[in-house]
Design a protein around this motif. Structure first.
Motif, PDB file in Angstrom:
ATOM      1  N   LEU A   1      -0.824  15.671   2.198  1.00 47.36           N
ATOM      2  CA  LEU A   1       0.185  15.670   4.103  1.00 47.36           C
ATOM      3  C   LEU A   1       1.352  14.601   2.801  1.00 47.36           C
ATOM      4  O   LEU A   1       2.539  15.571   3.001  1.00 47.36           O
ATOM      5  CB  LEU A   1      -0.428  14.559   4.823  1.00 47.36           C
ATOM      6  CG  LEU A   1      -1.692  15.438   5.818  1.00 47.36           C
ATOM      7  CD1 LEU A   1      -1.997  14.190   6.283  1.00 47.36           C
ATOM      8  CD2 LEU A   1      -0.908  16.307   7.141  1.00 47.36           C
ATOM      9  N   ILE A   2       1.022  13.373   2.276  1.00 43.92           N
ATOM     10  CA  ILE A   2       2.415  13.139   1.267  1.00 43.92           C
ATOM     11  C   ILE A   2       3.226  14.296   0.472  1.00 43.92           C
ATOM     12  O   ILE A   2       4.030  15.003   0.519  1.00 43.92           O
ATOM     13  CB  ILE A   2       1.559  12.134   0.704  1.00 43.92           C
ATOM     14  CG1 ILE A   2       0.924  10.843   1.659  1.00 43.92           C
ATOM     15  CG2 ILE A   2       3.554  11.421  -0.679  1.00 43.92           C
ATOM     16  CD1 ILE A   2       2.581  10.316   2.599  1.00 43.92           C
ATOM     17  N   ASP A   3       1.932  15.078  -0.142  1.00 46.34           N
ATOM     18  CA  ASP A   3       2.773  15.928  -0.962  1.00 46.34           C
ATOM     19  C   ASP A   3       3.501  17.131  -0.735  1.00 46.34           C
ATOM     20  O   ASP A   3       4.309  17.584  -1.080  1.00 46.34           O
ATOM     21  CB  ASP A   3       1.759  17.082  -2.297  1.00 46.34           C
ATOM     22  CG  ASP A   3       1.126  16.018  -2.985  1.00 46.34           C
ATOM     23  OD1 ASP A   3       2.007  15.215  -3.373  1.00 46.34           O
ATOM     24  OD2 ASP A   3      -0.382  15.888  -3.462  1.00 46.34           O
ATOM     25  N   THR A   4       3.131  17.533   0.982  1.00 39.75           N
ATOM     26  CA  THR A   4       3.993  18.794   1.400  1.00 39.75           C
ATOM     27  C   THR A   4       5.010  18.224   2.419  1.00 39.75           C
ATOM     28  O   THR A   4       6.048  18.461   2.494  1.00 39.75           O
ATOM     29  CB  THR A   4       2.439  18.735   2.575  1.00 39.75           C
ATOM     30  OG1 THR A   4       2.098  19.611   1.638  1.00 39.75           O
ATOM     31  CG2 THR A   4       3.438  20.160   3.611  1.00 39.75           C
ATOM     32  N   PHE A   5       5.072  16.778   2.976  1.00 39.36           N
ATOM     33  CA  PHE A   5       6.368  16.857   3.747  1.00 39.36           C
ATOM     34  C   PHE A   5       6.702  15.047   2.745  1.00 39.36           C
ATOM     35  O   PHE A   5       8.282  15.112   3.906  1.00 39.36           O
ATOM     36  CB  PHE A   5       5.931  16.049   5.011  1.00 39.36           C
ATOM     37  CG  PHE A   5       4.646  16.661   5.717  1.00 39.36           C
ATOM     38  CD1 PHE A   5       5.247  18.162   6.189  1.00 39.36           C
ATOM     39  CD2 PHE A   5       3.219  16.997   5.783  1.00 39.36           C
ATOM     40  CE1 PHE A   5       4.949  18.585   6.883  1.00 39.36           C
ATOM     41  CE2 PHE A   5       2.658  17.760   6.494  1.00 39.36           C
ATOM     42  CZ  PHE A   5       3.312  19.426   6.634  1.00 39.36           C
ATOM     43  N   GLY A   6       6.699  14.553   2.218  1.00 38.61           N
ATOM     44  CA  GLY A   6       7.223  13.524   1.343  1.00 38.61           C
ATOM     45  C   GLY A   6       7.009  11.936   1.645  1.00 38.61           C
ATOM     46  O   GLY A   6       7.025  11.943   0.451  1.00 38.61           O
ATOM     47  N   ASP A   7       6.856  11.329   2.479  1.00 38.01           N
ATOM     48  CA  ASP A   7       6.662  10.934   3.149  1.00 38.01           C
ATOM     49  C   ASP A   7       6.098  10.369   4.240  1.00 38.01           C
ATOM     50  O   ASP A   7       5.931  11.489   4.942  1.00 38.01           O
ATOM     51  CB  ASP A   7       7.220   9.835   3.191  1.00 38.01           C
ATOM     52  CG  ASP A   7       8.800  10.031   3.949  1.00 38.01           C
ATOM     53  OD1 ASP A   7       9.018  10.838   4.597  1.00 38.01           O
ATOM     54  OD2 ASP A   7      10.149   9.675   3.216  1.00 38.01           O
TER      55      ASP A   7
ATOM     56  N   LEU B   1       1.546  20.849  10.299  1.00 39.23           N
ATOM     57  CA  LEU B   1       0.633  19.962   9.655  1.00 39.23           C
ATOM     58  C   LEU B   1      -1.075  20.578   9.756  1.00 39.23           C
ATOM     59  O   LEU B   1      -1.467  20.207   9.216  1.00 39.23           O
ATOM     60  CB  LEU B   1       0.504  18.875  10.990  1.00 39.23           C
ATOM     61  CG  LEU B   1       1.718  17.339  10.844  1.00 39.23           C
ATOM     62  CD1 LEU B   1       0.934  17.030  12.768  1.00 39.23           C
ATOM     63  CD2 LEU B   1       1.562  16.945   9.750  1.00 39.23           C
ATOM     64  N   GLU B   2      -1.162  21.508  10.505  1.00 45.22           N
ATOM     65  CA  GLU B   2      -2.428  22.189  10.427  1.00 45.22           C
ATOM     66  C   GLU B   2      -2.773  23.702   9.473  1.00 45.22           C
ATOM     67  O   GLU B   2      -3.785  24.378   9.729  1.00 45.22           O
ATOM     68  CB  GLU B   2      -2.825  22.581  12.189  1.00 45.22           C
ATOM     69  CG  GLU B   2      -2.963  21.499  13.020  1.00 45.22           C
ATOM     70  CD  GLU B   2      -3.491  22.429  14.263  1.00 45.22           C
ATOM     71  OE1 GLU B   2      -3.826  23.333  14.241  1.00 45.22           O
ATOM     72  OE2 GLU B   2      -4.149  21.753  15.323  1.00 45.22           O
ATOM     73  N   GLN B   3      -1.483  23.495   8.835  1.00 41.83           N
ATOM     74  CA  GLN B   3      -1.826  23.564   7.847  1.00 41.83           C
ATOM     75  C   GLN B   3      -1.981  23.242   6.757  1.00 41.83           C
ATOM     76  O   GLN B   3      -2.009  24.691   5.539  1.00 41.83           O
ATOM     77  CB  GLN B   3       0.166  24.881   7.538  1.00 41.83           C
ATOM     78  CG  GLN B   3       0.454  26.239   8.598  1.00 41.83           C
ATOM     79  CD  GLN B   3       1.815  26.183   8.399  1.00 41.83           C
ATOM     80  OE1 GLN B   3       2.133  25.819   7.362  1.00 41.83           O
ATOM     81  NE2 GLN B   3       2.502  26.698   9.144  1.00 41.83           N
ATOM     82  N   VAL B   4      -2.099  22.317   6.740  1.00 39.22           N
ATOM     83  CA  VAL B   4      -2.043  20.858   5.401  1.00 39.22           C
ATOM     84  C   VAL B   4      -3.862  22.091   6.020  1.00 39.22           C
ATOM     85  O   VAL B   4      -4.354  21.822   6.309  1.00 39.22           O
ATOM     86  CB  VAL B   4      -1.588  20.316   5.774  1.00 39.22           C
ATOM     87  CG1 VAL B   4      -2.302  18.588   4.392  1.00 39.22           C
ATOM     88  CG2 VAL B   4      -0.868  20.600   5.548  1.00 39.22           C
ATOM     89  N   GLU B   5      -3.957  22.077   4.146  1.00 40.68           N
ATOM     90  CA  GLU B   5      -5.921  21.945   4.773  1.00 40.68           C
ATOM     91  C   GLU B   5      -6.512  20.352   4.470  1.00 40.68           C
ATOM     92  O   GLU B   5      -6.177  19.816   4.166  1.00 40.68           O
ATOM     93  CB  GLU B   5      -6.385  22.368   3.106  1.00 40.68           C
ATOM     94  CG  GLU B   5      -8.009  22.314   2.527  1.00 40.68           C
ATOM     95  CD  GLU B   5      -8.711  22.703   1.048  1.00 40.68           C
ATOM     96  OE1 GLU B   5      -9.862  22.792   0.944  1.00 40.68           O
ATOM     97  OE2 GLU B   5      -7.088  22.896   0.315  1.00 40.68           O
TER      98      GLU B   5
ATOM     99  N   MET C   1       0.842  -1.665  -0.392  1.00 39.80           N
ATOM    100  CA  MET C   1      -0.167   0.347   0.179  1.00 39.80           C
ATOM    101  C   MET C   1       0.935   0.904  -0.254  1.00 39.80           C
ATOM    102  O   MET C   1       1.796   1.482   0.946  1.00 39.80           O
ATOM    103  CB  MET C   1      -1.357   0.273   1.922  1.00 39.80           C
ATOM    104  CG  MET C   1      -1.888  -1.448   0.907  1.00 39.80           C
ATOM    105  SD  MET C   1      -2.266  -1.087   2.647  1.00 39.80           S
ATOM    106  CE  MET C   1      -3.778   0.341   1.808  1.00 39.80           C
ATOM    107  N   PRO C   2       0.839   2.318  -0.803  1.00 42.94           N
ATOM    108  CA  PRO C   2       1.453   2.977  -0.573  1.00 42.94           C
ATOM    109  C   PRO C   2       0.994   4.639   0.325  1.00 42.94           C
ATOM    110  O   PRO C   2      -0.113   3.777   1.109  1.00 42.94           O
ATOM    111  CB  PRO C   2       1.042   3.931  -2.110  1.00 42.94           C
ATOM    112  CG  PRO C   2      -0.641   3.528  -2.445  1.00 42.94           C
ATOM    113  CD  PRO C   2      -0.337   1.571  -1.914  1.00 42.94           C
ATOM    114  N   ASP C   3       1.810   4.997   0.712  1.00 51.37           N
ATOM    115  CA  ASP C   3       2.015   5.206   1.851  1.00 51.37           C
ATOM    116  C   ASP C   3       0.789   6.876   2.005  1.00 51.37           C
ATOM    117  O   ASP C   3      -0.190   7.148   3.373  1.00 51.37           O
ATOM    118  CB  ASP C   3       3.164   7.136   1.965  1.00 51.37           C
ATOM    119  CG  ASP C   3       4.433   6.693   2.378  1.00 51.37           C
ATOM    120  OD1 ASP C   3       4.201   5.033   2.525  1.00 51.37           O
ATOM    121  OD2 ASP C   3       5.725   6.967   1.926  1.00 51.37           O
TER     122      ASP C   3
END
Length: 272
Positions: A98-104, A116-120, A72-74
């Motif tokens: 979340l993955i796009d923002t922080f990579g993995d 984290l809370e800056q992510v929509e 399963m992907p992240d």
């Protein structure tokens, strides 16, 4: 370790997103006093999860429980986690953001609550769930190295250091204390700083070793830039700690600098 001004994290966002209010209902009494608006009802019934979402969640859980977790992907692993926080919404877009923002996943779990809370779509309940996951992974990794002979479990020690430090966005300094048989008896954070500097006090490092009746120590710190190449300040500070340790009959086995993808050993590089 380059010197730079310290900084403080920004204020926390509002308490709970509408879609996360369900999370606090089974919590302990301290949260019971929080006033939550009741969910909207139709003819006295709470709204149901749309069938397509329920089917998707069922399929994802089935894959996970029947041996498909490794493939399963992240973002799908994150979806499974978000199901509990957000019961009636498609969480795939949030997981992907979340993955796009922080990579993995490691980057997601290592991110601060403020980031984290800056992510929509991410509110305090989601951030809490992710930080609980981070703590669990840290404790599992730590359990593999504590009270173990460091030389025979060196790979586990490196894995532990990468797990807890590789994706941090500020520098952290830790000391691993060993007994006479090179068994790890304590792992302690000695300092936390900025993106390129962390305060280190050699006197406190060796003082704590004496309090623990340790015989040897390993220094560990991370470089948020991802490059574990030591600075001259890193080398100078290591020499100061080594001198203080030797004066008290303590052995400095190594100093590890943890980068994003690899680590650097002062011992292997001939620096100490």
């Amino acid at each position: 370790m380059k010197h730079a001004p310290f900084f403080a994290e920004g204020p926390q966002a509002a308490l709970f997103d509408d879609d996360e209010v369900q999370l606090i209902e089974p919590f302990d009494p301290p949260l019971a006093s929080v006033k939550i608006e009741p969910a909207k009802t139709i003819a006295g019934k709470k709204p149901k999860v749309p069938s397509y979402l329920a089917d998707h969640r069922k399929r994802l859980r089935h894959r996970f429980l029947t041996g498909g977790a490794a493939a399963m992907p992240d973002y799908e692993i994150l979806e499974l986690t978000l199901f509990r926080c957000i019961p009636r919404q498609d969480v795939k877009p949030i997981a992907r953001r979340l993955i796009d923002t922080f990579g993995d996943i490691n980057g997601v779990l290592s991110a601060s609550v403020g980031r984290l809370e800056q992510v929509e779509g991410v509110g305090p309940a989601v951030a809490l769930e992710l930080k609980v996951m981070e703590t669990m992974t840290h404790r599992m990794a730590r359990a593999r190295v504590m009270q173990r002979h460091v030389i025979s479990s060196w790979d586990a020690v490196l894995d532990y250091c990468h797990t807890i430090m590789a994706h941090r966005d500020i520098e952290q300094f830790r000391v691993l204390y060993l007994d006479r048989k090179n068994v790890l008896i304590a792992d302690e954070q000695q300092g936390e700083g900025t993106v390129d500097h962390v305060p280190v006090y050699p006197r406190e490092v060796v003082k704590r070793a004496l309090e623990l009746n340790a015989s040897a120590l390993i220094l560990v710190h991370n470089h948020p830039s991802g490059d574990p190449t030591p600075s001259q300040e890193d080398i100078d500070m290591t020499q100061q700690i080594m001198s203080a340790a030797q004066a008290l009959g303590l052995t400095l086995h190594d100093h590890l600098i943890i980068g994003r993808a690899r680590e650097l050993s002062f011992r292997s590089q001939g620096i100490i």
